[in-house]
Write a protein that holds these residues in place. Sequence first.
Motif, PDB file in Angstrom:
ATOM      1  N   SER A 224      25.868 -35.358   2.834  1.00  0.00           N
ATOM      2  CA  SER A 224      26.149 -36.491   3.285  1.00  0.00           C
ATOM      3  C   SER A 224      27.668 -37.012   2.417  1.00  0.00           C
ATOM      4  O   SER A 224      28.411 -36.545   2.057  1.00  0.00           O
ATOM      5  CB  SER A 224      24.939 -37.148   1.791  1.00  0.00           C
ATOM      6  OG  SER A 224      25.617 -36.670   1.043  1.00  0.00           O
ATOM      7  N   GLU A 225      28.128 -38.491   3.170  1.00  0.00           N
ATOM      8  CA  GLU A 225      29.261 -38.907   2.558  1.00  0.00           C
ATOM      9  C   GLU A 225      29.338 -38.885   1.828  1.00  0.00           C
ATOM     10  O   GLU A 225      30.530 -38.831   1.311  1.00  0.00           O
ATOM     11  CB  GLU A 225      29.183 -40.279   3.760  1.00  0.00           C
ATOM     12  CG  GLU A 225      29.353 -40.804   5.116  1.00  0.00           C
ATOM     13  CD  GLU A 225      29.229 -41.782   5.660  1.00  0.00           C
ATOM     14  OE1 GLU A 225      29.705 -42.587   4.830  1.00  0.00           O
ATOM     15  OE2 GLU A 225      29.198 -41.702   6.511  1.00  0.00           O
ATOM     16  N   GLU A 226      28.745 -39.284   0.634  1.00  0.00           N
ATOM     17  CA  GLU A 226      28.808 -39.268  -1.072  1.00  0.00           C
ATOM     18  C   GLU A 226      29.191 -38.028  -1.413  1.00  0.00           C
ATOM     19  O   GLU A 226      29.968 -37.849  -2.114  1.00  0.00           O
ATOM     20  CB  GLU A 226      27.980 -39.248  -1.373  1.00  0.00           C
ATOM     21  CG  GLU A 226      26.979 -41.153  -0.790  1.00  0.00           C
ATOM     22  CD  GLU A 226      26.844 -41.189  -0.395  1.00  0.00           C
ATOM     23  OE1 GLU A 226      26.610 -42.577   0.155  1.00  0.00           O
ATOM     24  OE2 GLU A 226      25.753 -40.560   0.617  1.00  0.00           O
ATOM     25  N   THR A 227      28.811 -37.078  -1.271  1.00  0.00           N
ATOM     26  CA  THR A 227      28.839 -35.295  -1.391  1.00  0.00           C
ATOM     27  C   THR A 227      29.997 -35.307  -0.601  1.00  0.00           C
ATOM     28  O   THR A 227      31.189 -34.932  -1.732  1.00  0.00           O
ATOM     29  CB  THR A 227      28.246 -34.521  -0.527  1.00  0.00           C
ATOM     30  OG1 THR A 227      26.324 -35.036  -1.354  1.00  0.00           O
ATOM     31  CG2 THR A 227      27.743 -32.839  -1.342  1.00  0.00           C
ATOM     32  N   VAL A 228      30.785 -35.158   0.534  1.00  0.00           N
ATOM     33  CA  VAL A 228      31.542 -35.625   0.790  1.00  0.00           C
ATOM     34  C   VAL A 228      32.772 -35.646   0.278  1.00  0.00           C
ATOM     35  O   VAL A 228      34.069 -35.563  -0.399  1.00  0.00           O
ATOM     36  CB  VAL A 228      32.092 -35.195   2.333  1.00  0.00           C
ATOM     37  CG1 VAL A 228      33.347 -34.878   2.897  1.00  0.00           C
ATOM     38  CG2 VAL A 228      31.278 -34.691   3.138  1.00  0.00           C
ATOM     39  N   ALA A 229      32.515 -37.216  -0.756  1.00  0.00           N
ATOM     40  CA  ALA A 229      34.050 -38.212  -0.733  1.00  0.00           C
ATOM     41  C   ALA A 229      33.922 -37.385  -2.495  1.00  0.00           C
ATOM     42  O   ALA A 229      35.172 -37.833  -2.929  1.00  0.00           O
ATOM     43  CB  ALA A 229      33.292 -39.601  -0.926  1.00  0.00           C
TER      44      ALA A 229
ATOM     45  N   LEU B 299      33.553 -35.273   8.356  1.00  0.00           N
ATOM     46  CA  LEU B 299      33.408 -34.053   7.604  1.00  0.00           C
ATOM     47  C   LEU B 299      31.788 -34.084   7.670  1.00  0.00           C
ATOM     48  O   LEU B 299      31.109 -32.343   7.189  1.00  0.00           O
ATOM     49  CB  LEU B 299      34.469 -33.788   5.946  1.00  0.00           C
ATOM     50  CG  LEU B 299      35.671 -33.797   6.540  1.00  0.00           C
ATOM     51  CD1 LEU B 299      36.420 -33.315   5.127  1.00  0.00           C
ATOM     52  CD2 LEU B 299      35.815 -32.238   7.048  1.00  0.00           C
ATOM     53  N   ALA B 300      31.131 -35.333   6.954  1.00  0.00           N
ATOM     54  CA  ALA B 300      30.143 -34.925   6.821  1.00  0.00           C
ATOM     55  C   ALA B 300      28.914 -35.131   7.703  1.00  0.00           C
ATOM     56  O   ALA B 300      27.972 -34.281   8.495  1.00  0.00           O
ATOM     57  CB  ALA B 300      29.414 -36.323   6.432  1.00  0.00           C
TER      58      ALA B 300
ATOM     59  N   ASN C 145      41.873 -43.552   7.074  1.00  0.00           N
ATOM     60  CA  ASN C 145      42.208 -42.598   7.674  1.00  0.00           C
ATOM     61  C   ASN C 145      41.225 -41.599   6.670  1.00  0.00           C
ATOM     62  O   ASN C 145      40.400 -40.692   7.345  1.00  0.00           O
ATOM     63  CB  ASN C 145      43.187 -41.962   7.613  1.00  0.00           C
ATOM     64  CG  ASN C 145      44.437 -42.588   7.999  1.00  0.00           C
ATOM     65  OD1 ASN C 145      44.092 -43.465   9.899  1.00  0.00           O
ATOM     66  ND2 ASN C 145      45.938 -42.949   8.334  1.00  0.00           N
ATOM     67  N   ARG C 146      41.572 -41.980   5.542  1.00  0.00           N
ATOM     68  CA  ARG C 146      40.739 -41.313   4.475  1.00  0.00           C
ATOM     69  C   ARG C 146      39.052 -41.655   4.873  1.00  0.00           C
ATOM     70  O   ARG C 146      37.847 -40.407   5.039  1.00  0.00           O
ATOM     71  CB  ARG C 146      41.285 -41.661   3.363  1.00  0.00           C
ATOM     72  CG  ARG C 146      39.884 -40.982   1.786  1.00  0.00           C
ATOM     73  CD  ARG C 146      39.702 -41.631   0.930  1.00  0.00           C
ATOM     74  NE  ARG C 146      38.556 -42.872   1.014  1.00  0.00           N
ATOM     75  CZ  ARG C 146      39.323 -43.966  -0.069  1.00  0.00           C
ATOM     76  NH1 ARG C 146      39.789 -43.875  -1.527  1.00  0.00           N
ATOM     77  NH2 ARG C 146      38.628 -45.257   0.284  1.00  0.00           N
ATOM     78  N   ASP C 147      38.010 -42.950   4.632  1.00  0.00           N
ATOM     79  CA  ASP C 147      37.390 -43.217   5.513  1.00  0.00           C
ATOM     80  C   ASP C 147      35.885 -41.878   6.739  1.00  0.00           C
ATOM     81  O   ASP C 147      35.505 -41.374   6.393  1.00  0.00           O
ATOM     82  CB  ASP C 147      37.084 -45.014   5.485  1.00  0.00           C
ATOM     83  CG  ASP C 147      37.220 -45.284   4.135  1.00  0.00           C
ATOM     84  OD1 ASP C 147      36.883 -44.844   2.854  1.00  0.00           O
ATOM     85  OD2 ASP C 147      37.388 -46.576   4.278  1.00  0.00           O
ATOM     86  N   THR C 148      37.692 -41.932   7.410  1.00  0.00           N
ATOM     87  CA  THR C 148      37.619 -41.667   9.297  1.00  0.00           C
ATOM     88  C   THR C 148      36.808 -40.429   8.780  1.00  0.00           C
ATOM     89  O   THR C 148      36.900 -39.372   9.462  1.00  0.00           O
ATOM     90  CB  THR C 148      38.119 -42.181   9.749  1.00  0.00           C
ATOM     91  OG1 THR C 148      38.056 -43.665  10.023  1.00  0.00           O
ATOM     92  CG2 THR C 148      38.099 -41.382  11.026  1.00  0.00           C
ATOM     93  N   LEU C 149      37.779 -39.597   7.812  1.00  0.00           N
ATOM     94  CA  LEU C 149      37.987 -38.083   7.462  1.00  0.00           C
ATOM     95  C   LEU C 149      36.784 -37.856   6.801  1.00  0.00           C
ATOM     96  O   LEU C 149      35.518 -37.161   7.122  1.00  0.00           O
ATOM     97  CB  LEU C 149      38.936 -37.770   6.855  1.00  0.00           C
ATOM     98  CG  LEU C 149      39.324 -36.372   6.453  1.00  0.00           C
ATOM     99  CD1 LEU C 149      39.171 -35.776   7.628  1.00  0.00           C
ATOM    100  CD2 LEU C 149      40.616 -36.190   5.733  1.00  0.00           C
ATOM    101  N   VAL C 150      35.628 -39.056   6.009  1.00  0.00           N
ATOM    102  CA  VAL C 150      35.054 -37.961   5.438  1.00  0.00           C
ATOM    103  C   VAL C 150      33.517 -38.078   6.306  1.00  0.00           C
ATOM    104  O   VAL C 150      32.714 -37.324   6.386  1.00  0.00           O
ATOM    105  CB  VAL C 150      34.814 -39.686   4.104  1.00  0.00           C
ATOM    106  CG1 VAL C 150      33.218 -39.290   3.663  1.00  0.00           C
ATOM    107  CG2 VAL C 150      35.387 -39.224   3.175  1.00  0.00           C
ATOM    108  N   LYS C 151      33.321 -39.282   7.086  1.00  0.00           N
ATOM    109  CA  LYS C 151      32.682 -39.404   8.360  1.00  0.00           C
ATOM    110  C   LYS C 151      32.582 -38.060   8.893  1.00  0.00           C
ATOM    111  O   LYS C 151      31.068 -37.406   9.221  1.00  0.00           O
ATOM    112  CB  LYS C 151      32.848 -40.752   8.957  1.00  0.00           C
ATOM    113  CG  LYS C 151      32.592 -42.558   8.197  1.00  0.00           C
ATOM    114  CD  LYS C 151      32.731 -43.228   9.140  1.00  0.00           C
ATOM    115  CE  LYS C 151      32.270 -43.741   8.029  1.00  0.00           C
ATOM    116  NZ  LYS C 151      32.531 -46.283   8.655  1.00  0.00           N
TER     117      LYS C 151
END
Length: 329
Positions: A271-276, A264-265, A256-262
């Motif tokens: 970028s996904e790195e910035t959001v993570a 939000l990005a 769920n965290r990975d889905t949320l990061v995608k």
Amino acid sequence: MVMGLQLPITNSLPSSSSSSSPFFLGPRNPRNFRTFCSFNAKAKAKIPVPPINPKDPFLSKLASVAATSPETLLDRPVNSESPPYLDLFDAPKLMATPAQVERSVSYNDQRPSTPPPDLPSLLLHGRIVYIGMPLVPAVTELVVAELMYLQWMDPKEPIYIYINSTGTTRDDGETVGMETEGFAIYDAMMQLKNEIHTVAVGAAIGQACLLLLAGTKGKRFMMPHAKAMIQQPRVPSSGLMPASDVLIRAKEIVTNRDTLVKLLAKHTGNSEETVANVMRRPFYMDATKAKEFGVIDKVLWRGQEKIMSDVAPPEDWDKSAGIKVVDGL
């Protein structure tokens, strides 16, 4: 007897008067004569009639009987088991509901005949969906149903979502709902044909922040003093669960965290790195910071643009105040 007849000629009546005499006032039987006199006295009594509501069948019937046959109302049985005057009807019917009692002539014609709707219904009539609670299953069910209903009513008119929610957690961080509650509303928003305007009016935390930035591009707003915050999904209380079940839940939280990061990005343009990186710890944003991060497109401060354009830069303020800027400070 004299008071009952109220005629001066009664004492001069001959005892041998026949029923054909023009001075005959009643039958010769003394008992019948007393009944006749009593009826005349009651017939002359004034029966008080209250103001009549023309729409009330009971009062209308009662007034009609009082006008045509007053003896029916005067000669009432002393010990009667039925309520007063209800025996005038063949099949008496009392008023069915208390609401009918209120329908009186004292109310005007503009008075609504039905109770007013509740506040969410009034907002829904204006195509407004208000999320003012954590995203528990009952809230998700209502929001998704309202979104589908508004699209069915008019697929071209915009829908306005006002958000003041802590997401799937409470303000103290305790989990109250699954992350799928926020994803369910998000998917419903993505499936709509309508333009969606989202407005943060208090707090948009976690999954609620996802709903805020999921609005139509250019139609995402925040009030000046609202707050937005993105954070990692929280692990619900495991209680006495076996270790293997706890591991399964932990893996689901990571998914769920990975889905949320995608997501939000995708909607913020970062970028996904910035959001993570910013999601490692709770990342709070005021209206200005949320606009810079890409969560919203505009701050809803009435007249803010004109006020800020009229404000002089800091250098001019210092110059007009006689302050000299020292190099190196």
